[in-house]
Scaffold this motif. Structure first.
Motif, PDB file in Angstrom:
ATOM      1  N   UNK B 258      -3.364   4.353  -9.213  1.00 32.62           N
ATOM      2  CA  UNK B 258      -2.517   3.289  -8.667  1.00 32.62           C
ATOM      3  C   UNK B 258      -1.079   3.759  -8.563  1.00 32.62           C
ATOM      4  N   UNK B 259      -0.431   3.387  -7.478  1.00 31.90           N
ATOM      5  CA  UNK B 259       1.005   3.639  -7.350  1.00 31.90           C
ATOM      6  C   UNK B 259       1.715   2.299  -7.280  1.00 31.90           C
ATOM      7  N   UNK B 260       2.601   2.068  -8.247  1.00 33.51           N
ATOM      8  CA  UNK B 260       3.347   0.812  -8.241  1.00 33.51           C
ATOM      9  C   UNK B 260       4.472   0.898  -7.225  1.00 33.51           C
ATOM     10  N   UNK B 261       4.463  -0.039  -6.294  1.00 34.96           N
ATOM     11  CA  UNK B 261       5.474  -0.059  -5.242  1.00 34.96           C
ATOM     12  C   UNK B 261       5.623  -1.519  -4.830  1.00 34.96           C
ATOM     13  N   UNK B 262       6.842  -1.955  -4.596  1.00 31.77           N
ATOM     14  CA  UNK B 262       7.054  -3.368  -4.258  1.00 31.77           C
ATOM     15  C   UNK B 262       6.724  -3.625  -2.789  1.00 31.77           C
ATOM     16  N   UNK B 263       5.540  -3.220  -2.382  1.00 34.12           N
ATOM     17  CA  UNK B 263       5.093  -3.485  -1.022  1.00 34.12           C
ATOM     18  C   UNK B 263       4.708  -4.952  -0.903  1.00 34.12           C
ATOM     19  N   UNK B 264       4.674  -5.446   0.315  1.00 32.07           N
ATOM     20  CA  UNK B 264       4.301  -6.837   0.544  1.00 32.07           C
ATOM     21  C   UNK B 264       2.797  -7.012   0.566  1.00 32.07           C
ATOM     22  N   UNK B 265       2.117  -5.988   1.055  1.00 28.22           N
ATOM     23  CA  UNK B 265       0.666  -5.991   1.036  1.00 28.22           C
ATOM     24  C   UNK B 265       0.208  -5.043  -0.076  1.00 28.22           C
ATOM     25  N   UNK B 266      -0.994  -5.291  -0.573  1.00 26.71           N
ATOM     26  CA  UNK B 266      -1.613  -4.308  -1.459  1.00 26.71           C
ATOM     27  C   UNK B 266      -2.575  -3.492  -0.601  1.00 26.71           C
ATOM     28  N   UNK B 267      -2.462  -2.184  -0.693  1.00 32.59           N
ATOM     29  CA  UNK B 267      -3.298  -1.296   0.110  1.00 32.59           C
ATOM     30  C   UNK B 267      -4.357  -0.675  -0.793  1.00 32.59           C
ATOM     31  N   UNK B 268      -5.610  -0.918  -0.453  1.00 32.31           N
ATOM     32  CA  UNK B 268      -6.727  -0.517  -1.308  1.00 32.31           C
ATOM     33  C   UNK B 268      -7.634   0.421  -0.523  1.00 32.31           C
ATOM     34  N   UNK B 269      -7.889   1.597  -1.073  1.00 33.09           N
ATOM     35  CA  UNK B 269      -8.790   2.538  -0.412  1.00 33.09           C
ATOM     36  C   UNK B 269      -9.842   3.010  -1.409  1.00 33.09           C
ATOM     37  N   UNK B 270     -11.059   3.126  -0.932  1.00 34.24           N
ATOM     38  CA  UNK B 270     -12.193   3.479  -1.784  1.00 34.24           C
ATOM     39  C   UNK B 270     -12.968   4.613  -1.116  1.00 34.24           C
ATOM     40  N   UNK B 271     -13.414   5.582  -1.905  1.00 33.82           N
ATOM     41  CA  UNK B 271     -14.235   6.665  -1.340  1.00 33.82           C
ATOM     42  C   UNK B 271     -15.483   6.873  -2.181  1.00 33.82           C
TER      43      UNK B 271
END
Lengths: 445, 445
Positions: B258-271
Motif C-alpha cells: 500500500x502507498x499512502x497518498x491523499x488521493x481522492x480515489x482509492x486505486x486498487x490493483x490485483x494480480x
C-alpha cells in the motif's frame, strides 16, 4: 444550434456523399456513401467498406451536455449510463446479455451537442442488434432501482477528476474559452447531478430524444437498403425535433485561469479560435496545425521537447464544429520549466502567423503527406468511419468520402496556407494552468 | 529468456502461419501469413490483408526493460527516445523530416522483453521508409547533444507518474508480482537513468540490438517477397544474438503493498497467475476472463459497478507470455467504498473457480461471441495485426492467423472452461493500493 438541424428531405431521398455529384437516386459507387432522411426525420448515412467484416455504428441524438437544463447540468451523463441499463422489454441485465450475445461492443459518449450511441460488431449481426440498439434510445427503462447507483457513479466520475490534473486542465480550458452552454464538461456538475429527479430523467429524455436533429451512420460490412428498410420499421412512429441551442459567443470569459494544486507537473492548456468546418480556411488551418504538431518534425515537438527538453508531452490539436473552430494546445512539464514552456508554446503559435515564421514548402509537403496517410489509416476502421460520417453530417449536413477529403488536400498549395494564416484571427486566447504557482502570461490576443 | 530465441532456419525458409499445414515453400493463401528467417537470423512475418492500403510494421529488438543492467534500469527508456533522434547519415531533424515526408507514424514502445519500433504508413511508401526505419535500429546516432535532453525527458516521465495514481498502482503491482528483472516499469528508475553514461548508451546498444531474438512483422498492403528481399539487403552484415534472460519465479515478493497518498480515489490493483500462451489452458482462461470482464454483462461490471454502484471503473485483463501468464484486475473508487470494492473483486475472482460460481452456458456463449467479434475488428487494423504477429512469434515461435484463432475458440466447450478453472492455480496473489488508508486483505492464495 446544430442540435436542431432537421432533415428536410423525404424518405426516398438518396444522394451520394460528394458535393460535386448530382443529387438523386444515383449512387457514386466509388465513394460508397449513401445518405437518406428516414420518414421519421432522422438522417442515415451508410458507407460500405470492401474487405471488411465488421460494421461501425454511430448515432447522435440531440441531448448533449449543452442541452442540459442550466440547473441540471450532468443529466446527460446520467442518461449515458441509464441507456446502457435496460430498454424495452429487457431489464438491465437482460439487455446487456442480449447485446453481449451478439458480440456488440458499445458505448454512450456524452458530447457537447449530442448524446452518442456507438457500437462495433460483425456485419452479419447487425440486423439482430439494431432492434436492441434502437430500444436504447426510444425505450430506455430508467428503472427506479437504477437511478441512485447511476447518480453515485456520475458523482464518482467527477470526483475522480481530482486525481487527473491533465484531464482537469482541459475541462477548465473549455469552460473558460467557450460560451455557455457549449462550454460544459461531459461529466456534468455535482450540483446538477444531485438535483436531478427520477421523473425528470424520463420526461426530459422523452422531450430531447427526437429524430429531427438525430443522425446515424453505419460503415463497414453493411447493405444500405436493408439497413434503411429495417430502421424505417424500427423507428416508425418516432417524431419531432430536438431543442434548438443558442449561445452568445461574446459571453466567454477567456483570458488566464490558474488552479493552485501541489501537483508534480504543471499542466498548461491553451485555446484559440479557428475556422469552422465549412469555412474555406479549415483545410489550411489543418495543415498549419500539422506543421505545428503533426509529426516528430513538427515545430512544437522540435522547439519545446527536442531542442529545449522542456517537457515530456506537448501537442496542438485543431477541432471544428458547424459554426466555430478551436485549436487546443497542451504542455505538461516541471514547475521550473513551466514558464519557459508556456512562453515557447505561445511563441510558436504566434510565429506561425508571421512572415518569418511562415510555413515552408518542405513543412507543407510533410504536413500534407501525414494528413493523407492518417486519413487512409483511420478510413480502414469501420468504427472511425462511422464516427467521421456523423461528425461530418453535424458540421456540414452531409458525409464526405475519403476520396473527397484527399482531393481537397491535394488541391492545397503552400501559399494558400500562408495566406490563410496571415489573414486569420486567433480571437482572444484562453490559458489554463494547474500547478503549484500561477505563470506570467505575456500576451493575449 | 525469450529474448534469446534465435532463428534456426535459413533464408529460404518460408512456411505458412498455421501449425497444421506442412512446412515448406507452399503458402496457405487463406491465412496469408508468410514467415521467414532472414540470413542475419531475424524472423520476418508478413501478412497481406485484402482491401487495405496501409501497412503496419512492428519490430521487436531484444533490448527491453528486463535487459537493462541492474544499475542502469531505464537505459532502454533512453534508447526509445534516442532511436527517434537521428540515424545513419541523418541527424535528428533530418531523420524526422524524412519519415514525416513519407507520412510514417511511428513509436518506440519499451516492453519487458523488447524495445519496439512500430510504424503505420501507406503500403506504397514502405520501400522508401524501410531504409530509414532499419537505420533507427542499426545505426542510431545518439549524438552527444541529444543525451542530456533525453535523460531529462526520461526523468520527467518518471516524475509525471506522481500525478497519475491509476498508472502508478499498475507499476507497483508489476514490481511486486513478477520476479526481477521482468518486474520493471518501462520508465526505468531515477537512479538508473541518472547513472547512464553516453558511451554506455552506444556500446550497450551495439551489444543488445542483434538479429537473433529480433522479429519484425508487416501486415497490410505489403508483398512478402519484395519486403524480404529489401530487408535482406538492408540487414546484410548484421549478426549475433541478443542476451539470454533468466529469472527466478520464486523471488517475487507478492502479497499486499500500500502507498499512502491523499488521493481522492482509492486505486486498487490485483494480480494472479494464469497459463502461459502455449499452455492448453490459455484459451479457457481467456474465456473465463471474458466472463468476468468481457462485456457489460460481465460479472465484475454487474456485481461491482452496476448492482452495488461501487466504482466508476473496474476491469480484469489476462495477458500471456512465452512461459507465464497473468491476470490483472483494477478497481478505482472512493475511500468509503474501497474495502467493499476490494472484497467483491476478490470474491468474484475466487467464485469463478468454485462449483457454485462456474461459468454458465449462457455466459460461455456471450464470452465466445465477444472474443470472436473483437478478433475480427482488431484483425482489420494493419497496425494491430503486425503487433499481434510479433507477440505471437515471441510467445509461440510462429504467427497465428485470425482463422486459426477463431477455430481454436470454436473448438472450446463450456465444460473445458470449467474443468480448467477447477484445476487452475492462481499462485500467490498480489494486491497494490494507493489511497489515504491501507485496506484489509482477507485472503491471499
Amino acid at each position: 444550434m446544430s442540435g436542431a438541424r432537421q432533415g428536410s428531405r423525404g424518405p426516398i431521398d438518396c444522394r451520394p456523399g460528394t458535393g460535386i455529384s448530382p443529387a438523386g437516386m444515383e449512387r457514386n459507387l466509388m465513394d460508397r456513401i449513401v445518405t437518406r432522411t428516414l420518414s421519421c426525420g432522422m438522417a442515415l448515412l451508410v458507407e460500405r467498406m470492401s474487405g471488411v467484416k465488421s460494421v461501425g455504428l454511430a448515432w447522435n441524438v440531440p441531448a448533449g451536455s449543452a442541452h442540459d437544463p442550466a440547473d441540471r447540468v450532468g443529466i446527460s451523463a446520467m442518461w449515458a449510463e441509464l441507456l446502457l441499463r435496460g430498454a424495452g422489454e429487457l431489464d438491465s441485465r437482460a439487455h446487456a446479455d442480449a447485446l453481449d450475445k451478439l458480440g456488440v461492443s458499445r458505448g454512450t459518449p456524452v458530447e457537447t451537442f449530442a448524446l452518442g450511441v456507438s457500437a462495433t460488431l460483425l456485419g452479419s449481426r447487425l440486423a439482430d442488434a439494431l432492434p436492441l440498439i434502437v430500444d436504447m434510445v426510444r425505450r430506455p427503462r430508467m428503472d427506479e432501482r437504477q437511478i441512485e447507483p447511476v447518480r453515485d457513479l456520475c458523482l464518482q466520475a467527477i470526483e475522480s477528476l481530482k486525481d487527473d490534473p491533465q484531464e482537469r486542465v482541459q475541462v477548465m480550458l473549455k469552460e473558460r474559452h467557450a460560451p455557455a452552454p457549449i462550454n460544459r464538461s461531459s461529466l456534468g456538475t455535482v450540483e446538477g447531478i444531485s438535483a436531478v429527479k427520477a421523473d425528470e430523467l424520463r420526461e426530459l429524455w422523452e422531450a430531447r430524444a427526437k429524430p429531427g436533429g438525430s443522425v446515424m451512420a453505419l460503415a463497414g460490412d453493411v447493405d444500405a437498403d436493408a439497413a434503411a428498410k429495417q430502421l424505417e420499421r424500427l423507428l416508425a412512429g418516432w417524431s419531432g425535433a430536438g431543442e434548438r441551442l443558442t449561445w452568445d459567443e461574446g459571453t466567454a470569459p477567456r483570458g488566464y485561469v490558474h488552479e493552485t494544486d501541489q501537483t508534480n507537473q504543471v499542466h498548461i492548456a491553451v485555446a484559440h479560435d479557428g475556422p469552422a468546418e465549412k469555412d474555406e480556411g479549415s483545410w489550411p488551418e489543418r495543415v498549419a496545425t500539422a506543421v505545428l504538431s503533426g509529426g516528430m518534425s513538427g515545430r512544437l515537438f522540435t522547439e519545446v521537447r527536442e531542442k529545449r527538453g522542456l517537457c515530456y508531452s506537448v501537442y496542438a490539436s485543431y477541432g471544428t464544429d458547424a459554426t466555430f473552430g478551436r485549436t487546443v494546445a497542451y504542455v505538461g512539464t516541471t514547475p521550473e520549466r513551466a514558464q519557459e514552456s508556456l512562453d515557447v508554446l505561445m511563441g510558436e503559435i504566434m510565429r506561425l502567423r508571421t512572415e518569418e515564421g511562415r510555413v515552408t514548402p518542405e513543412e507543407f509537403q510533410r504536413a500534407v503527406v501525414g494528413m493523407k496517410s492518417k486519413l487512409v489509416t483511420s478510413g480502414e476502421s469501420s468504427g472511425a468511419r462511422a464516427a467521421a460520417l456523423v461528425r461530418d453530417y453535424h458540421r456540414l449536413g452531409r458525409g464526405r468520402s475519403l476520396e473527397e477529403m484527399t482531393a481537397r488536400i491535394d488541391a492545397l498549395k503552400v501559399e494558400d496556407v500562408n495566406r490563410h494564416l496571415r489573414g486569420s484571427s486567433l480571437g482572444r486566447m484562453t490559458i489554463a494552468t494547474i500547478g503549484p504557482q500561477a505563470l506570467k502570461v505575456k500576451r493575449e490576443t
